[in-house]
Motif scaffolding. Structure first.
Motif, PDB file in Angstrom:
ATOM      1  N   LYS A 296     -11.942 -27.074  -1.350  1.00  0.00           N
ATOM      2  CA  LYS A 296     -13.328 -26.699  -1.691  1.00  0.00           C
ATOM      3  C   LYS A 296     -14.330 -27.567  -0.951  1.00  0.00           C
ATOM      4  CE  LYS A 296     -15.491 -23.589  -3.935  1.00  0.00           C
ATOM      5  NZ  LYS A 296     -15.230 -22.181  -3.579  1.00  0.00           N
ATOM      6  N   ALA A 297     -14.058 -28.872  -0.873  1.00  0.00           N
ATOM      7  CA  ALA A 297     -14.977 -29.781  -0.171  1.00  0.00           C
ATOM      8  C   ALA A 297     -15.061 -29.424   1.312  1.00  0.00           C
ATOM      9  CB  ALA A 297     -14.525 -31.223  -0.361  1.00  0.00           C
ATOM     10  N   LEU A 298     -13.933 -29.141   1.941  1.00  0.00           N
ATOM     11  CA  LEU A 298     -13.929 -28.776   3.365  1.00  0.00           C
ATOM     12  C   LEU A 298     -14.665 -27.455   3.602  1.00  0.00           C
ATOM     13  CD1 LEU A 298     -10.288 -29.742   4.452  1.00  0.00           C
ATOM     14  CD2 LEU A 298     -12.408 -30.921   5.053  1.00  0.00           C
ATOM     15  N   GLU A 299     -14.565 -26.568   2.621  1.00  0.00           N
ATOM     16  CA  GLU A 299     -15.242 -25.264   2.733  1.00  0.00           C
ATOM     17  C   GLU A 299     -16.763 -25.424   2.686  1.00  0.00           C
ATOM     18  OE1 GLU A 299     -16.064 -21.925  -0.496  1.00  0.00           O
ATOM     19  OE2 GLU A 299     -13.903 -22.130  -0.122  1.00  0.00           O
ATOM     20  N   LYS A 300     -17.248 -26.380   1.870  1.00  0.00           N
ATOM     21  CA  LYS A 300     -18.691 -26.491   1.627  1.00  0.00           C
ATOM     22  C   LYS A 300     -19.376 -27.606   2.414  1.00  0.00           C
ATOM     23  CE  LYS A 300     -19.810 -24.788  -2.697  1.00  0.00           C
ATOM     24  NZ  LYS A 300     -20.326 -25.033  -4.041  1.00  0.00           N
TER      25      LYS A 300
ATOM     26  N   LYS B  70     -20.188 -34.988  -4.050  1.00  0.00           N
ATOM     27  CA  LYS B  70     -21.384 -34.475  -3.363  1.00  0.00           C
ATOM     28  C   LYS B  70     -21.391 -32.949  -3.304  1.00  0.00           C
ATOM     29  CE  LYS B  70     -23.819 -34.918   1.082  1.00  0.00           C
ATOM     30  NZ  LYS B  70     -23.800 -35.613   2.404  1.00  0.00           N
ATOM     31  N   TYR B  71     -20.200 -32.357  -3.098  1.00  0.00           N
ATOM     32  CA  TYR B  71     -20.123 -30.908  -2.940  1.00  0.00           C
ATOM     33  C   TYR B  71     -19.584 -30.186  -4.184  1.00  0.00           C
ATOM     34  CZ  TYR B  71     -21.374 -31.891   1.836  1.00  0.00           C
ATOM     35  OH  TYR B  71     -22.048 -32.330   2.948  1.00  0.00           O
ATOM     36  N   GLY B  72     -19.506 -30.916  -5.288  1.00  0.00           N
ATOM     37  CA  GLY B  72     -19.133 -30.293  -6.565  1.00  0.00           C
ATOM     38  C   GLY B  72     -17.686 -29.854  -6.664  1.00  0.00           C
ATOM     39  N   SER B  73     -16.823 -30.375  -5.793  1.00  0.00           N
ATOM     40  CA  SER B  73     -15.444 -29.881  -5.817  1.00  0.00           C
ATOM     41  C   SER B  73     -14.634 -30.449  -6.979  1.00  0.00           C
ATOM     42  CB  SER B  73     -14.735 -30.115  -4.483  1.00  0.00           C
ATOM     43  OG  SER B  73     -14.600 -31.471  -4.177  1.00  0.00           O
TER      44      SER B  73
ATOM     45  N   LYS C  16     -17.366 -33.003   6.746  1.00  0.00           N
ATOM     46  CA  LYS C  16     -16.055 -32.368   6.945  1.00  0.00           C
ATOM     47  C   LYS C  16     -15.200 -33.214   7.886  1.00  0.00           C
ATOM     48  CE  LYS C  16     -13.942 -27.955   8.269  1.00  0.00           C
ATOM     49  NZ  LYS C  16     -14.171 -26.552   8.656  1.00  0.00           N
ATOM     50  N   GLU C  17     -15.825 -33.644   8.986  1.00  0.00           N
ATOM     51  CA  GLU C  17     -15.123 -34.486   9.964  1.00  0.00           C
ATOM     52  C   GLU C  17     -14.688 -35.805   9.327  1.00  0.00           C
ATOM     53  OE1 GLU C  17     -16.189 -36.663  14.161  1.00  0.00           O
ATOM     54  OE2 GLU C  17     -17.185 -34.744  13.743  1.00  0.00           O
ATOM     55  N   LYS C  18     -15.576 -36.369   8.484  1.00  0.00           N
ATOM     56  CA  LYS C  18     -15.270 -37.642   7.829  1.00  0.00           C
ATOM     57  C   LYS C  18     -14.081 -37.492   6.874  1.00  0.00           C
ATOM     58  CE  LYS C  18     -15.683 -41.884   6.795  1.00  0.00           C
ATOM     59  NZ  LYS C  18     -15.262 -42.892   7.802  1.00  0.00           N
ATOM     60  N   LEU C  19     -14.096 -36.408   6.069  1.00  0.00           N
ATOM     61  CA  LEU C  19     -13.020 -36.180   5.098  1.00  0.00           C
ATOM     62  C   LEU C  19     -11.686 -35.961   5.817  1.00  0.00           C
ATOM     63  CD1 LEU C  19     -12.024 -35.854   2.222  1.00  0.00           C
ATOM     64  CD2 LEU C  19     -12.838 -33.493   2.234  1.00  0.00           C
ATOM     65  N   ILE C  20     -11.699 -35.174   6.872  1.00  0.00           N
ATOM     66  CA  ILE C  20     -10.462 -34.939   7.637  1.00  0.00           C
ATOM     67  C   ILE C  20      -9.937 -36.250   8.211  1.00  0.00           C
ATOM     68  CG2 ILE C  20      -9.529 -33.863   9.741  1.00  0.00           C
ATOM     69  CD1 ILE C  20     -11.327 -31.423   9.091  1.00  0.00           C
TER      70      ILE C  20
END
Length: 328
Positions: free
Chosen positions: A248-252, A282-285, A258-262
């Motif tokens: 969900k976080a990667l989607e939003k 931050k993204y409500g996941s 996104k780059e940081k999370l990956i």
């Protein structure tokens, strides 16, 4: 009745069936390695569900004991093989089977439990006219084994892949985790003589609480504490696992986040856990994940409305709630 009382109510009878199934295994090292995780304990939620669903459709508990034992044997087989694949050295507070007996013997122990599960279902005896129920229950158990293997293969294919959709993730956890729970609830209903509507409702109940069980595992890995979990908080993040929160976080997320999370998921470094959790928040996941688990449990309990009030029905409602209330 408390959840632990429900689980203990049938555990002695189920343990007896398992002991009987394993008692003929030779040589001794194969017997001991096959029995190791069973002796180490476990809540035995899945076999309890098989007995309860048999009772809720009007069957006697003893009808379902062999199917219940078979479900636990399959669960144990999958744990032994998972530990080999994941190189996990501990399980249920004990050394893993492959650590104590070596990988070749651990593979054989898993294969033996797998085979014993089918033998156990086949030996179910209700009456002279019930063989069709036994065959249907066996078919259900076999199908769950295929799905477990498919789910594990899907999970492995997600490693290093960060373009996984929510539908792909849910299909993976259905096969890997929920399918065996659904087999327990469906198999119990079949053995108990449930009609097609009852069997379908109880299979869906099992699927929904199975999905919630895995999603709650993902959630607890981030929001619980190390003492309750029995492992460091955020270990799924450190291992780079795809969870519903990650999907969900990667989607939003923004391209930067996104780059940081990956990057964190690839690093396998505990230092990145806090930052990953901050991105989830931050993204409500986190909230989204918890809501999906809650919705699944609510829908599962609603499916029980077709059954008359009984102790077995009350127990099934309690077990659905327990999926979300547990801390490990």
């Amino acid at each position: 009745m408390e959840v632990m009382e429900i689980l203990k109510k049938y555990s002695e009878s189920i343990d007896h069936e398992i002991e009987e199934a394993l008692s003929t295994i030779t040589p001794l090292n194969l017997y001991e390695s096959s029995n190791h995780l069973i002796k180490a304990g476990g809540k035995k939620i899945r076999p309890a569900l098989a007995v309860l669903t048999c009772e809720v459709v009007g069957g006697k508990a003893e009808y379902a004991l062999k199917t219940a034992a078979a479900i636990e044997l399959i669960h144990t087989f999958s744990l032994i093989h998972d530990d080999i694949m994941d190189k996990d050295d501990m399980r249920r507070g004990k050394s893993s089977v492959h650590v104590l007996w070596g990988e070749p013997m651990a593979i054989l122990a898993g294969d033996t439990l797998f085979s014993k599960a089918f033998e156990t279902v086949i030996r179910t005896r209700i009456d002279d006219s019930s063989y069709k129920r036994v065959i249907k229950a066996l078919d259900t158990v076999v199908d769950s084994c295929i799905k477990i293997c498919e789910g594990q293969a899907c999970d492995m294919s997600f490693e290093g892949k960060f373009e996984v959709s929510e539908a792909e993730y849910m299909n993976m956890i259905y096969k890997k985790t929920a399918a065996l729970i659904a087999a327990a609830t469906k198999g119990g209903a079949i053995i108990g003589g449930g009609n097609p509507e009852e069997v379908a409702a109880l299979e869906e109940y099992g699927k929904l609480i199975g999905l919630a069980f895995q999603i709650q595992d993902d959630y607890l890995d981030v929001v619980s504490d190390e003492e309750s979990l029995g492992k460091p908080v955020g270990s799924d993040i450190v291992e780079g696992k795809m969870t519903l929160m990650v999907v969900k976080a990667l989607e939003k997320a923004s391209p930067e986040d996104k780059e940081k999370l990956i990057s964190i998921l690839k690093e396998n470094n505990p230092d990145g856990v806090g930052e990953a959790i901050a991105i989830f928040e931050k993204y409500g996941s986190l909230q989204y994940t918890h809501k999906v688990a809650l919705d699944n449990v609510r829908k599962a309990k609603e499916l029980l409305d077709i059954f008359e009030d009984s102790e077995a029905k009350d127990a099934l409602i309690l077990l659905a709630d327990y999926v979300l209330e547990r801390q490990n």
